[in-house]
Design a protein around this motif. Structure first.
Motif, PDB file in Angstrom:
ATOM      1  N   PRO A  73       0.811  -1.141   0.039  1.00 33.69           N
ATOM      2  CA  PRO A  73      -0.052  -0.010  -0.017  1.00 33.69           C
ATOM      3  C   PRO A  73       0.815   1.425   0.081  1.00 33.69           C
ATOM      4  N   GLU A  74       0.569   2.337  -0.643  1.00 36.38           N
ATOM      5  CA  GLU A  74       1.094   3.557  -0.897  1.00 36.38           C
ATOM      6  C   GLU A  74       1.487   4.318   0.403  1.00 36.38           C
ATOM      7  N   LEU A  75       0.463   4.160   1.413  1.00 38.31           N
ATOM      8  CA  LEU A  75       0.761   4.690   2.778  1.00 38.31           C
ATOM      9  C   LEU A  75       1.686   3.966   3.432  1.00 38.31           C
ATOM     10  N   GLU A  76       1.977   2.491   3.542  1.00 42.42           N
ATOM     11  CA  GLU A  76       2.829   2.120   3.951  1.00 42.42           C
ATOM     12  C   GLU A  76       4.382   2.234   3.223  1.00 42.42           C
ATOM     13  N   ARG A  77       4.274   2.451   1.920  1.00 45.01           N
ATOM     14  CA  ARG A  77       5.692   2.797   1.389  1.00 45.01           C
ATOM     15  C   ARG A  77       6.002   4.201   1.556  1.00 45.01           C
ATOM     16  N   THR A  78       5.180   5.208   1.920  1.00 41.79           N
ATOM     17  CA  THR A  78       5.469   6.583   2.476  1.00 41.79           C
ATOM     18  C   THR A  78       5.955   6.795   3.701  1.00 41.79           C
ATOM     19  N   GLY A  79       5.581   5.582   4.667  1.00 41.90           N
ATOM     20  CA  GLY A  79       5.730   5.443   5.929  1.00 41.90           C
ATOM     21  C   GLY A  79       4.797   6.089   6.771  1.00 41.90           C
ATOM     22  N   TRP A  80       3.576   6.350   6.197  1.00 42.76           N
ATOM     23  CA  TRP A  80       2.519   7.006   7.037  1.00 42.76           C
ATOM     24  C   TRP A  80       2.001   6.125   8.102  1.00 42.76           C
ATOM     25  N   GLN A  81       1.670   4.618   7.353  1.00 41.88           N
ATOM     26  CA  GLN A  81       1.163   3.661   8.414  1.00 41.88           C
ATOM     27  C   GLN A  81       1.525   2.183   7.740  1.00 41.88           C
ATOM     28  N   SER A  82       1.874   1.437   8.595  1.00 36.48           N
ATOM     29  CA  SER A  82       2.067  -0.026   7.972  1.00 36.48           C
ATOM     30  C   SER A  82       0.804  -0.619   8.465  1.00 36.48           C
ATOM     31  N   ARG A  83       0.581  -1.952   7.599  1.00 39.04           N
ATOM     32  CA  ARG A  83      -0.439  -2.992   8.109  1.00 39.04           C
ATOM     33  C   ARG A  83      -0.038  -3.564   9.482  1.00 39.04           C
ATOM     34  N   SER A  84      -0.875  -4.068  10.161  1.00 39.69           N
ATOM     35  CA  SER A  84      -0.556  -4.819  11.498  1.00 39.69           C
ATOM     36  C   SER A  84      -1.081  -6.139  11.203  1.00 39.69           C
ATOM     37  N   PRO A  85      -0.526  -7.183  12.054  1.00 36.07           N
ATOM     38  CA  PRO A  85      -1.029  -8.613  11.788  1.00 36.07           C
ATOM     39  C   PRO A  85      -2.370  -8.582  12.207  1.00 36.07           C
TER      40      PRO A  85
END
Length: 212
Positions: free
Chosen positions: A192-204
């Motif tokens: 996801p783009e928001l993960e790539r930009t460092g905004w928020q990663s997905r959680s398990p």
């Protein structure tokens, strides 16, 4: 009609489809063939709904004037959202690309009829929100169908629903659920783009799974 047999290959392909479904904000300007869009909408219409009510109401926003007004609403709401963050995070927020409204060839506004005659009220007397949930189910079905044809979908939620409803001049009993940008993505990425930009990663999943 005999039920289909879903093979292991199909199940693997379905998992791949889910993994590669992304919220797209960067679109090419190539038009989506009308017959392709029509096919995707018919597939989405197969989605489940409470009482078989099919409460979704779809508006293809084709007017340049209406689109420009939607962009204005987004830009105002986006700036207001940025001001809710601290200085550092506000700066990071403003660097995010949060819509493809100016580039996407297709704008699709999705409403939910708050009192459809179809379904005769079955299943929604105690949980009226199931109408909107049904509409979201249709949106997700459309999203997956589109991705299977290399078409991207972006959900723009930074909008004032009342103003969008007014601009599109729809029935007062319709509730805006989603404003979608649809088109061919500039690139595909499994992250996801928001993960790539460092905004928020997905959680398990384990952080959201509970047992009682």
């Amino acid at each position: 009609m005999s039920p289909p047999e879903f093979t292991e290959t199909f199940r693997q392909d379905f998992q791949t489809l889910l993994e590669w479904r992304r919220d797209v904000r960067r679109f090419r300007r190539d038009p989506v063939p009308p017959e392709t869009l029509d096919r995707l909408l018919h597939l989405a219409d197969l989605a489940p709904s409470v009482g078989n009510s099919q409460p979704w109401r779809l508006v293809l926003v084709e007017s340049a004037e209406a689109r420009a007004k939607i962009v204005e609403i987004f830009e105002a709401e986006n700036e207001a959202a940025a001001r809710t963050y601290t200085d550092e995070q506000a700066g990071r927020y403003r660097q995010l690309k949060l819509s493809g409204l100016k580039e996407a060839p297709v704008h699709l506004a999705v409403f939910s009829d708050e009192n459809p005659q179809q379904g005769h009220g079955l299943g929604r007397a105690t949980m009226h929100e199931t109408l909107a949930y049904s509409t979201v189910s249709m949106i997700h079905t459309f999203w997956l169908a589109a991705r299977s044809e290399d078409i991207g979908v972006g959900w723009v939620s930074i909008l004032d629903p009342e103003r969008v409803t007014e601009i599109l001049q729809v029935d007062d009993g319709w509730r805006l659920v989603a404003y979608l940008c649809v088109g061919f993505p500039e690139e595909d990425n499994i992250v996801p783009e928001l993960e790539r930009t460092g905004w928020q990663s997905r959680s398990p999943l384990e952080t959201r799974l509970f047992r009682r």
